[in-house]
Design an enzyme around this catalytic site. Structure first.
Site, PDB file in Angstrom:
ATOM      1  N   ASN A   1      29.995   8.762 -13.795  1.00 36.42           N
ATOM      2  CA  ASN A   1      28.694   8.448 -13.458  1.00 36.42           C
ATOM      3  C   ASN A   1      28.310   7.265 -13.877  1.00 36.42           C
ATOM      4  OD1 ASN A   1      27.618   8.397 -16.358  1.00 36.42           O
ATOM      5  ND2 ASN A   1      28.298  10.448 -16.325  1.00 36.42           N
TER       6      ASN A   1
ATOM      7  N   VAL B   1      28.206   6.033 -17.683  1.00 39.31           N
ATOM      8  CA  VAL B   1      29.547   5.867 -18.181  1.00 39.31           C
ATOM      9  C   VAL B   1      30.200   4.545 -17.739  1.00 39.31           C
ATOM     10  CG1 VAL B   1      31.798   6.715 -19.006  1.00 39.31           C
ATOM     11  CG2 VAL B   1      29.778   8.295 -19.079  1.00 39.31           C
TER      12      VAL B   1
ATOM     13  N   GLU C   1      34.187   3.932  -9.541  1.00 42.03           N
ATOM     14  CA  GLU C   1      33.834   4.964  -8.315  1.00 42.03           C
ATOM     15  C   GLU C   1      32.604   5.845  -9.117  1.00 42.03           C
ATOM     16  OE1 GLU C   1      34.200   5.142  -5.300  1.00 42.03           O
ATOM     17  OE2 GLU C   1      36.022   3.233  -5.614  1.00 42.03           O
TER      18      GLU C   1
ATOM     19  N   CYS D   1      30.327  13.762  -5.275  1.00 42.24           N
ATOM     20  CA  CYS D   1      29.814  12.463  -5.414  1.00 42.24           C
ATOM     21  C   CYS D   1      29.205  12.117  -3.889  1.00 42.24           C
ATOM     22  CB  CYS D   1      30.539  11.492  -5.861  1.00 42.24           C
ATOM     23  SG  CYS D   1      32.156  11.070  -4.909  1.00 42.24           S
TER      24      CYS D   1
END
Length: 447
Positions: free
Chosen positions: A167, A170, A188, A222
């Site tokens: 995410n 982080v 990513e 995602c």
């Protein structure tokens, strides 16, 4: 090259020989249906692997480039060098795929790799940590298991490249840690992926494709469509079509369906459950905390200010926000951070292209969801808060490769070089300019 091929082929054996273990581990971690696990965790990995093995000899070759008049007798090329030691940190939602796909490219590019699987999916983590190293050369490839504290310590070390999937919060931590050593990164991440549905479309086809993309892996993807934008009239048509699609997919009670997964953990279950208070529950809404089950849910009449619109959902909940037209939909999309994907459905190609041309995102898919990431020929990655960098197919090889610009000249023919040496003159400059400048097509230079 032989060494790289041998390690890649070993990854292929891991996928073949441990297929059942992968299916069982992902089922134990989050109730992932066998079809979804085999498709996403095994088949797509093997596609990446075979694409790489089929093309590696070509990708590795020096790439010769154009030369100007001064360097016509020399060799100018791009050498494909590995970075060195790479750290790959994987997420929990696709615990095999999102480790192996970057690993394939890192090996192909000639790097040594440390892999850190997610501690959230314990069974998959154990499989990667205990079994994967038995297939690879342990002098060059290692798997470490770590929680937050240990990962923080791991990041104190200098790596030559860091590849992180997770995410944005982080992701910022990863980038900060990498900056201490000026280490390049690929991030990513994720985001709220909009899905615009125009008034001119096959409603039932749209419903199936959107429901599949949203509820695949219980919404923990995602690139899943995060919310639908459509007119009030289309919402009234779409709701019964979505209800029908969900019943076709998962039966009258999705909790009993073998084809619908579960939320990965209690914390994530509670977070997604709280989001059900936005709008009105038009379909689904049932929950079972003991099983970490949240039914495939559609929320109608959601407002852009509602809590569910303030964060990535990452669960089996689909909000519908009504808009007057495509212009209002595009304005709403552009009012958010750039997402990982934008989806647009319309029988009119002009409408799909309008959404494509007037929005910005990591990827785009017209008249379907998720399917763009199944092509090894397309790059996959975000921009802004949805990510940095890209991979898949050759793009993964390029991500883990330093493209080294090289010019190899002759020791002789020194007379050709004297024009660039002092003492300088306008005459010398004119000749050097004519021999080395890049000219616009159709232009000419007078000496």
């Amino acid at each position: 090259m032989e060494y790289r091929v041998a390690q890649l082929e070993a990854l292929g054996r891991f996928l073949d020989e441990k297929k059942q273990d992968i299916l069982e581990a992902t089922a134990a971690d989050m109730g992932k249906p066998p079809f979804e696990a085999e498709f996403s965790e095994i088949l797509l990995c093997k596609n990446e692997l075979h694409e790489t093995l089929n093309n590696l000899s070509t990708w590795m070759k020096d790439e010769h480039v154009d030369r100007n008049l001064v360097t016509q007798l020399d060799s100018a090329f791009i050498r494909k060098d590995p970075y060195g030691v790479v750290l790959i940190i994987g997420p929990w939602n696709y615990p095999i795929h999102l480790i192996l796909v970057p690993l394939i490219g890192a090996i192909a590019a000639g790097n040594c790799v440390i892999v850190k699987p997610s501690e959230m999916t314990k069974n998959s983590e154990r499989l990667v940590a205990e079994v994967l190293p038995t297939y690879l050369d342990n002098d060059c490839f290692a798997v470490v298991t770590a929680g937050v504290q240990e990962t923080t310590g791991l990041l104190e070390n200098k790596f030559d490249y860091i590849f992180f999937t997770g995410n944005p919060t982080v992701g910022r931590i990863m980038m900060t840690a990498a900056a201490k050593h000026l280490t390049p990164v690929t991030l990513e991440l994720g985001g709220k992926n909009p899905c615009y549905v125009s008034d001119t479309c096959d409603v039932q086809n749209v419903a199936r494709r959107v429901a599949w993309g949203r509820f695949f892996n219980a919404g923990q993807t995602c690139i899943a469509p995060d919310y639908v934008l459509c007119s009030v009239e289309m919402q009234e048509k779409l709701l019964p079509a979505l209800s029908k699609a969900i019943a076709e997919f998962y039966g009258p009670n999705p909790q009993e369906s073998p084809d619908f997964g579960r939320i990965v953990g209690d914390k994530h279950f509670q977070r997604v459950q709280k989001l059900l208070g936005s709008g009105r529950v038009a379909i689904g809404g049932q929950t079972d905390e003991k099983e970490r089950y949240i039914a495939p849910t559609v929320l109608a009449d959601v407002l852009p200010s509602d809590s569910i619109m303030q964060e990535e959902i990452f669960g089996p909940v689909l909000p519908i926000v009504t808009v007057a037209n495509v212009d209002e939909a595009i304005a709403l999309i552009n009012s958010h951070e750039q997402p990982l994907a934008v989806y647009a459905f319309s029988s009119d190609d002009k409408v799909v292209n309008q959404v494509l041309e007037r929005t910005s995102s990591g990827g785009f898919c017209g008249n379907d969801t998720l399917m763009h990431v199944t092509l090894t020929s397309l790059p996959f990655g975000g921009m802004g808060t949805s990510g940095l960098g890209m991979y898949h197919g050759k793009f993964t090889f390029d991500t883990f490769t330093h493209h080294r610009g090289c010019l190899h000249r002759s020791m002789g023919r020194e007379a050709l070089n004297t024009l660039r040496y002092p003492p300088y003159s306008q005459h010398k400059l004119g000749i050097v300019r004519a021999a080395s400048e890049v000219k616009r097509k159709g232009a000419c230079t007078l000496l």
